[in-house]
Design an enzyme around this catalytic site. Structure first.
Site, PDB file in Angstrom:
ATOM      1  N   CYS A 422       0.824  -1.211   0.000  1.00  0.00           N
ATOM      2  CA  CYS A 422       0.000   0.000   0.000  1.00  0.00           C
ATOM      3  C   CYS A 422       0.857   1.259   0.000  1.00  0.00           C
ATOM      4  O   CYS A 422       0.331   2.361   0.117  1.00  0.00           O
ATOM      5  CB  CYS A 422      -0.959   0.007   1.188  1.00  0.00           C
ATOM      6  SG  CYS A 422      -0.141  -0.034   2.797  1.00  0.00           S
ATOM      7  N   GLU A 458      -2.600   0.764  -4.442  1.00  0.00           N
ATOM      8  CA  GLU A 458      -2.069  -0.545  -4.081  1.00  0.00           C
ATOM      9  C   GLU A 458      -1.206  -1.067  -5.226  1.00  0.00           C
ATOM     10  O   GLU A 458      -1.371  -0.665  -6.381  1.00  0.00           O
ATOM     11  CB  GLU A 458      -3.201  -1.536  -3.810  1.00  0.00           C
ATOM     12  CG  GLU A 458      -4.057  -1.219  -2.612  1.00  0.00           C
ATOM     13  CD  GLU A 458      -3.438  -1.658  -1.306  1.00  0.00           C
ATOM     14  OE1 GLU A 458      -3.016  -2.830  -1.187  1.00  0.00           O
ATOM     15  OE2 GLU A 458      -3.367  -0.828  -0.383  1.00  0.00           O
TER      16      GLU A 458
END
Length: 466
Positions: A422, A458
């Site tokens: 992330c 992501e």
């Protein structure tokens, strides 16, 4: 890409004199952390954000007038005072709080421009921090994956309490995170529940007029697939008007679950002590991929269910797990990747440190009738599985992998690793470590736009043993 966020620069060589100076520049690039950037003649980068603290931005500005707020050796920061020429990528967002609320900082940037910026940010980070050559980045990085929905995709929102005219009100963190913006609607929240936010806010505002609720925050989770709607009230331990709260909330919002999450400890290090069911099921249910997951309020789950399914598909494609193989899932949470691995592999060792998530994972295995998983509660390094692995998936927190974790992964005989990240910066750092140790090399790096209208992105990396 021309135009993005505010940009600024000063007039002379004295840093003190430059503070507060207004100037005019054209934005050349969109940076991560919601900033626009331009390069000065001296070669310095000028990173601009409009208003608030340095990590906050307020939207597109092709040519802004701006005021310097910080002057460094290699960069300056400033805030926009006026947009002189809008960028061609600027749009009119459906949310009136863009630039005020901190939840959709890229809300007035076109989707096409957002996707291009996120992909470019990943590429530049891999070059700058990971030390990958541009031709390597071109070969490794795949086109960004994304869902159709760019608004109305979130299955969860969180509200913070504030006091307005002597009364408690609920809202969201503003561009300035020290401020709370009171709202009763959010276009990012699941569009199948258009009245849920307003109903919950109204009910709790009403209750606060006659009760001290002691709210620390309020979480609302909704699923368009299961129709589940949960309201979670985070409070300290102690007395609480349970029956009144559950009755008023039930009448106003008709949730399937109302829970109270009690926490204790210092403000910056509070921990969950107990989850109390006030009404309904006591947890939230979502259908994802091939199964169903039931989650308690403290447990993490991706806020974009369709986006999470893209992550699952990419991980399974990278690992190609076989029915006679053993898999290891580090930082497994409540089972987003554990469950599909268990359906494909002979055995899975799943490691998770957070207690509520460990309990949810065990329950989810029972719900999905899977008995080939060893659930290990504890830190991924200290409790690294004794079993060897054929395939391995890691989904660490934003801080990425500790050097010890990379060494442990390298010590296995795993043929393939899927790294779900992330944060591009820590990802690039960790990939550099893998390459330097000559254990695993990236085969494919795929960005995924899990959070439209924000700078967050992501990434799924397929690593193969050298």
């Amino acid at each position: 890409m021309r135009g993005a966020f505010p940009c600024y620069h000063g007039a002379n060589n004295n840093a003190n004199d430059r503070q507060g100076y207004e100037a005019h520049h054209r934005i050349d690039d969109v940076r991560r952390r919601r900033a626009g950037a331009c390069r000065q003649r001296q070669g310095r980068i000028c990173a601009g954000r409009r208003g608030g603290r340095h990590r906050r931005g307020r939207g597109l500005a092709g040519s802004p007038e701006a005021e310097i707020v910080q002057d460094g050796k290699s960069f300056m920061r400033a805030r926009t005072t006026e947009v002189l020429e809008p960028s061609p990528d600027r749009i009119q967002p459906p949310c009136p709080f863009v630039g005020i609320c901190g939840g959709c900082s890229w809300g007035n940037l076109s989707r096409t421009a957002q996707l291009a910026a996120k992909e470019q940010n990943l590429r530049s980070t891999l070059e700058r921090i990971g030390k990958f050559a541009p031709e390597q980045v071109d070969e490794l990085v795949q086109p960004i994956c994304h869902t159709k929905d760019d608004w109305g995709y979130r299955n969860k929102i969180e509200l913070e309490p504030t006091v307005v005219n002597g009364r408690m009100r609920l809202g969201m963190h503003g561009v300035d995170p020290s401020k709370i913006v009171t709202v009763d609607t959010c276009p990012l929240f699941d569009k199948r529940f258009p009245k849920a936010l307003k109903s919950v806010v109204g009910a709790l505002n009403y209750l606060s007029g006659s009760h001290d609720l002691g709210l620390e925050r309020v979480g609302i989770r909704a699923s368009r697939r299961t129709k589940a709607l949960e309201v979670a009230l985070w409070t300290p331990t102690g007395s609480f008007p349970r029956s009144q709260v559950s009755r008023v909330l039930a009448d106003a919002a008709h949730p399937t679950s109302i829970v109270r999450v009690m926490s204790k400890g210092e403000k910056k290090a509070r921990r969950v002590s107990k989850v109390e069911m006030l009404a309904g099921e006591g947890s939230w249910t979502e259908n994802i991929a091939e199964g169903q997951m039931r989650l308690s309020a403290p447990s993490f789950f991706q806020v974009n269910t369709k986006g999470a399914e893209i992550l699952i598909d990419l991980v399974m494609e990278a690992l190609d797990p076989q029915e006679d193989e053993l898999a290891v899932d580090l930082y497994c949470g409540a089972g987003t990747f554990t469950l599909p691995l268990a359906r494909r592999c002979d055995f899975v060792a799943a490691v998770e440190a957070y207690g509520p998530a460990v309990r949810d994972l065990r329950r989810n295995l029972e719900i999905n009738k899977l008995d080939n998983v060893d659930v290990i509660g504890g830190d991924a390094v200290r409790e690294f599985p004794d079993q060897d692995a054929d395939v391995l998936v890691v989904d660490p927190p934003r801080a990425g992998l500790a050097p010890e974790a990379i060494d442990l992964i390298a010590s296995t005989s795993a043929r393939d690793v899927a790294y779900v990240s992330c944060d591009p910066a820590t990802l690039a750092r960790d990939l550099k470590r893998f390459v330097e140790e000559d254990t695993f090399s990236p085969v494919k790096i795929t960005p995924v736009d899990l959070f439209p209208q924000t700078f967050h992105c992501e990434t799924v990396v397929h690593l193969r043993r050298n």
